[in-house]
Design a protein around this motif. Structure first.
Motif, PDB file in Angstrom:
ATOM      1  N   GLU A  55       0.893  -1.266   0.036  1.00 33.78           N
ATOM      2  CA  GLU A  55      -0.321   0.167   0.447  1.00 33.78           C
ATOM      3  C   GLU A  55       0.608   1.127   0.001  1.00 33.78           C
ATOM      4  N   ARG A  56       1.971   1.463   0.672  1.00 34.95           N
ATOM      5  CA  ARG A  56       2.996   2.329   0.809  1.00 34.95           C
ATOM      6  C   ARG A  56       3.481   2.661  -0.582  1.00 34.95           C
ATOM      7  N   TRP A  57       3.998   1.383  -1.325  1.00 32.86           N
ATOM      8  CA  TRP A  57       4.519   2.002  -2.794  1.00 32.86           C
ATOM      9  C   TRP A  57       3.425   2.354  -3.529  1.00 32.86           C
ATOM     10  N   LEU A  58       2.425   1.476  -3.314  1.00 35.19           N
ATOM     11  CA  LEU A  58       1.272   1.853  -4.712  1.00 35.19           C
ATOM     12  C   LEU A  58       0.939   3.551  -4.126  1.00 35.19           C
ATOM     13  N   ILE A  59       0.314   3.550  -3.018  1.00 34.91           N
ATOM     14  CA  ILE A  59       0.384   5.125  -2.566  1.00 34.91           C
ATOM     15  C   ILE A  59       1.051   6.509  -3.241  1.00 34.91           C
TER      16      ILE A  59
END
Length: 144
Positions: A55-59
């Protein structure tokens, strides 16, 4: 009289052996149950940490979430600390190094996910992380 004493002695010996066997079985089962709890909890923590890192990468790469980047980063760091705690517990209940090494490898791959340069690298790291968690579970299962 000699027969009675001999019978009592043999009976005592057999009871002692039976108690010792029972105690060994109980201790072995306790260790197995503890390892099962530690290993399964650690695998679950790894998967939650993997999701937070993904999720960190996606955001950071255009994804939209209800949580802010700062909140996701904080959650990922909290989960990382939970995973470290689990890793220490794995090391404490493991007699060999294979399970601990597999646990460490899984954690290291998951930690690299937010640093993926592009989507292909992100997908590859996410897949590798899942494979490493599965490899840890396999090694842990063999260690039970």
């Amino acid at each position: 009289m000699v027969g009675t004493l001999l019978g009592v002695g043999v009976s005592q010996l057999l009871q002692q052996r039976s108690v010792a066997r029972s105690e060994r079985f109980t201790r072995t089962e306790q260790v197995r149950q503890e390892r099962l709890q530690v290993y399964s909890s650690f695998a679950g923590s790894l998967m939650m940490y993997r999701r937070a890192q993904m999720e960190r990468w996606l955001i950071c790469n255009g994804g939209e979430f209800e949580e802010s980047d700062a909140a996701l980063r904080a959650r990922a760091f909290d989960l990382r600390m939970e995973v470290y705690e689990g890793l220490f517990r794995v090391r404490l209940v493991t007699t060999g190094s294979a399970a601990a090494d597999a646990a460490q490898e899984a954690m290291e791959v998951i930690s690299r996910i937010p640093k993926a340069a592009d989507e292909d690298a992100y997908v590859a790291l996410a897949r590798e992380a899942k494979q490493k968690v599965t490899a840890f579970v396999t090694v842990a299962k063999d260690h039970m």
